[in-house]
Design an enzyme around this catalytic site. Structure first.
Site, short mmCIF file in Angstrom:
data_model
loop_
_atom_site.label_atom_id
_atom_site.label_comp_id
_atom_site.label_asym_id
_atom_site.label_seq_id
_atom_site.Cartn_x
_atom_site.Cartn_y
_atom_site.Cartn_z
N GLN A 192 0.82 -1.20 0.00
CA GLN A 192 0.00 0.00 0.00
C GLN A 192 0.85 1.25 0.00
O GLN A 192 1.95 1.28 0.55
CB GLN A 192 -0.97 0.00 1.17
CG GLN A 192 -0.36 -0.35 2.50
CD GLN A 192 -1.40 -0.35 3.60
OE1 GLN A 192 -2.40 0.37 3.51
NE2 GLN A 192 -1.19 -1.13 4.63
N GLY A 193 0.35 2.28 -0.64
CA GLY A 193 1.04 3.56 -0.71
C GLY A 193 0.14 4.66 -0.21
O GLY A 193 -0.41 5.44 -0.98
N SER A 195 0.83 6.50 3.33
CA SER A 195 1.59 7.51 4.07
C SER A 195 2.67 8.16 3.21
O SER A 195 3.21 7.55 2.29
CB SER A 195 2.27 6.86 5.28
OG SER A 195 1.33 6.41 6.20
N GLU A 223 -9.80 -2.50 6.20
CA GLU A 223 -8.59 -2.75 6.96
C GLU A 223 -8.88 -2.67 8.45
O GLU A 223 -8.42 -3.49 9.23
CB GLU A 223 -7.51 -1.73 6.59
CG GLU A 223 -6.22 -1.94 7.38
CD GLU A 223 -5.11 -1.01 6.96
OE1 GLU A 223 -5.37 -0.08 6.19
OE2 GLU A 223 -3.99 -1.23 7.43
N ASN A 269 -4.90 4.84 16.94
CA ASN A 269 -6.04 4.67 17.84
C ASN A 269 -6.57 6.01 18.35
O ASN A 269 -7.74 6.10 18.73
CB ASN A 269 -5.64 3.74 18.99
CG ASN A 269 -5.59 2.29 18.52
OD1 ASN A 269 -5.62 2.03 17.31
ND2 ASN A 269 -5.52 1.36 19.45
N GLU A 270 -5.73 7.05 18.32
CA GLU A 270 -6.23 8.37 18.69
C GLU A 270 -7.24 8.85 17.65
O GLU A 270 -8.30 9.40 17.98
CB GLU A 270 -5.07 9.39 18.78
CG GLU A 270 -4.19 9.20 20.01
CD GLU A 270 -3.32 7.95 19.97
OE1 GLU A 270 -3.04 7.45 18.86
OE2 GLU A 270 -2.93 7.46 21.05
#
Lengths: 385, 337
Positions: free
Chosen positions: A124-125, A127, A242, A368-369
């Site tokens: 995956q691309g 970030s 995901e 998670n934030e």
């Protein structure tokens, strides 16, 4: 409410169990390593040959058209038998649902069977160096040219990028656009001219990440997924999967919880007696996730949208996975620090290795934030600002 | 595989929720704290009329003949309203126990329960207290492997005031005898185990409702209360606490339904599933109580604001019929030994 399995589902379980018990490879070296990777690929090809690689897919693409319940059963059996992490997972679990939903028939036929057969590996691309949690700030760009697009910029933290053949990701195709608008979902050949891949080792030392640089690489129009400019909406469908069911079925965590119980039985005489309750708590975490998932798949079967529930699931499994491994490391005490290569390592060092992997859970697929913000805003209806 | 309540079960839940919103508002619960009975006058008769009180009384005795699975959503609503009535003990636990004991006991008491005319008090291990002894018409009490049925005249009850003013607890002293014995031996053991599981499950269902009520109230408050020129619910520190509270509830709630199912179908995992549900529902309610108080701030700490009604009921039920530690300890024996 009916929590029993049909005769057909039980037969599916029996068939999966028998095959997996006979074929699951033991003690493979890590997936993200030069010696381990080809062995994992070999395993994937064996799964595909017997139609166990993508059980829920249509038969024409190598699946068995298994129901969602059968898929859960397969996952339970896969991890119960000690099956390794899937080398193809970023393709089959993250990209494939998007290709099924948004791809053309031609794309589906070209991409899916090769993905399932592990002939083509996908990374995956998402970030970029300047765009992590704030993905919509991404700046890698796709420039419109005759017959396609030319890419410039950089992606990072591409899991297994050095072992992959293709990359899926978002690129800014409208130079005047901002945030979520003007992004296009592209499928990129990593072997193409103008693409360079640099390995980046992960926390555990394995070669699990890559940075990918684009210097005018060409992507033909046939490799645009969905409409140009619609990339954000399309990608959110993928990150939804995901976060939710597709990547993290309960079977994996229940298998880990049951191994933790076995570990407790081995160390019960020497470990701190307080760990007894911690082991129980870890098992209830896994059980709660299993039962929550049964409710969740019932909603899916009733055609109700999963939506922001996937954020609750992501919080639960990622934090549970860390606790499961923390508890195991406390059980084995001084053995916790031994590397898998140490002669006296417990279970081949899997608990420390697994702990390091578990620690990535609260970070990837939306920290998670961010998930807690999503839950507060979209489920509880609290104000954004 | 289908993990969902039926349309009928949902409709019954909605009907009870609507009725309790009217008949059991926080002011009425607060009022019950001050009354002699600790209950809301007239409400038990209305619940009986709806069929809730006699839900698990067999139809032949004037009830609806439904089971634990049908109870789950109703007890959640009772928890949400912090209902100060002996629904758990008399209706959800004593009624099925009396059916199983059968004979004269069942014939005499089940019709009266269904009609809303009798309250049954339970004295079951590991709970040292008997709730509602002051209102009880019949006592079902455990002595080792035996179950005994006694009249109010045959017991001495000493009040043990609870942190929850609407929950009246007693230490009950009594003498088991041949005459009072209703079950013994293997049969007694099995009935007691099943009864404990029903009681723990019923408490767990109420705890889920209590937790949700505290969360909902806190979310409403965080949307309205402004500080530093904005709603406090816009601050991440507040959002994340409330998200965590929801997470705890959502991963306890299906466990309660799951345990009810395995109890009704007598799966061998019954006690394991009940303990899992009670442990996690207790933890969830205790966490939601703390979060709710913190998000309310000083107003939540005042006695006149009703938040404490749910908090105290949560503390009570978390401790009742085996607290989280007791159930985890039972789980440890079932899972690890």
């Amino acid at each position: 409410m009916d929590l029993t399995y049909t005769a057909q589902e039980e037969a599916f379980r029996a068939e999966a169990r028998a095959w997996l018990e006979a074929h699951v490879p033991r003690d493979l070296p890590p997936l993200d390593s030069e010696e381990g990777f080809p062995l994992h690929l070999e395993w994937e090809k064996k799964l595909f040959a017997e139609r166990w690689a993508v059980v829920s897919w249509p038969r024409e693409y190598g699946g068995r058209e298994a129901s969602i319940i059968e898929w859960l059963i397969f996952e339970e059996e896969y991890y119960r038998a000690g099956g390794p992490q899937r080398a193809t997972q970023n393709g089959i679990f993250l990209l494939a649902p998007t290709v099924f939903d948004f791809g053309t028939r031609e794309q589906q036929e070209r991409i899916l069977p090769r993905m399932a057969a592990a002939e083509e590996l996908w990374c995956q691309g998402w970030s970029e160096p300047g765009s992590g949690s704030d993905l919509a700030s991404l700046s890698s760009r796709a420039e419109r040219v005759e017959g396609g697009w030319r890419l410039h910029g950089q992606k990072t933290w591409c899991t297994r990028g050095t072992f992959s053949d293709k990359l899926f990701g978002l690129f800014r195709s409208d130079p005047d656009s901002e945030r979520h608008r003007g992004l296009t979902y592209l499928l990129v050949d990593l072997k193409a001219e103008g693409v360079s891949v640099r390995p980046v080792d992960k926390l555990d030392g394995d070669e699990g990440f890559a940075e990918v640089f684009f210097d005018g690489a060409f992507v033909p129009d046939e490799d645009v997924l969905g409409e140009p400019g619609e990339g954000w909406r399309i990608a959110m469908a993928t990150t939804g999967s995901e976060r939710g069911l597709t990547l993290r079925s309960p079977g994996r965590f229940m298998a880990t919880a049951l191994r933790l119980i076995e570990l407790y039985r081995r160390y019960r005489e020497t470990c701190d007696p307080r760990l007894r309750e911690r082991v129980v708590q870890a098992w209830t975490d896994a059980e709660a996730y299993r039962v929550y998932t049964l409710e969740s798949v019932t909603r899916i079967m009733d055609d109700a949208p999963v939506g922001s529930d996937s954020s609750l699931m992501k919080l639960h499994w990622s934090e549970m996975d860390v606790r499961l491994h923390e508890t195991a490391l406390e059980l084995i005490g001084p053995h916790a620090e031994l590397d898998g290569t140490a002669p006296e390592a417990v279970d081949g060092g899997r608990w420390m290795k697994g702990y390091q992997f578990a620690l990535s859970g609260p970070i990837y697929a939306g920290t998670n934030e961010i998930q807690r913000n999503v839950i507060a805003e979209r489920i509880l209806g609290l104000p954004r600002r | 595989m289908r993990f969902a309540f039926s349309e009928e079960q949902r409709l019954f839940q909605e009907a009870l929720a609507g009725m309790l919103a009217e008949q059991c508002p926080p002011e009425a619960v607060a009022e019950a704290w001050n009354g002699d009975s600790g209950r809301i006058p007239g409400l038990w008769a209305k619940l009986a009329e709806m069929g809730v009180v006699g839900l698990s009384v067999p139809e032949a005795h004037g009830g609806l003949g439904l089971d634990q699975l049908d109870w789950v959503l109703l007890l959640q609503e009772a928890g949400r309203a912090a209902l100060p009535e002996p629904l758990l003990e008399t209706s959800a636990v004593a009624a099925p126990l009396l059916s199983e004991l059968g004979g004269e006991l069942a014939n005499e008491w089940l019709p009266r329960i269904a009609a809303g005319e009798a309250v049954v008090a339970l004295g079951l291990d590991p709970a040292p207290w008997v709730a509602d002894a002051h209102e009880a018409d019949l006592f079902l009490l455990q002595a080792g492997d035996e179950i005994h049925a006694l009249s109010p005249q045959e017991v001495r009850a000493t009040a043990q005031p609870s942190v929850d003013g609407a929950r009246r607890l007693f230490r009950v002293e009594w003498e088991p005898s041949e005459r009072t014995r209703a079950a013994a031996g293997e049969g007694g053991r099995e009935l007691l185990a099943l009864t404990l599981d029903r009681a723990a499950l019923g408490a767990a269902a109420q705890l889920v409702g209590l937790a949700r009520a505290m969360l909902d109230r806190s979310v409403d408050y965080a949307k309205k209360r402004e500080q530093f020129g904005q709603a406090i619910g816009a601050f991440q520190a507040v959002k994340h606490q409330l998200s965590d509270a929801l997470l705890q509830i959502e991963f306890a709630r299906p466990l309660v339904a799951h345990a009810a199912y395995t109890l009704v179908h007598d799966w061998y995992t019954r006690s394991r599933d009940v303990s899992t549900a009670k442990a996690r529902a207790s933890d969830a309610a205790l966490q939601c109580a703390k979060t709710a108080l913190q998000c309310h701030g000083a107003i939540g700490y005042s006695f006149e604001y009703p938040l404490h009604l749910w908090m105290k009921r949560s503390w009570s039920l978390a401790a009742a019929h085996g607290d989280a530690a007791w159930h985890r300890s039972r789980l440890a024996k079932l899972l690890l030994d």
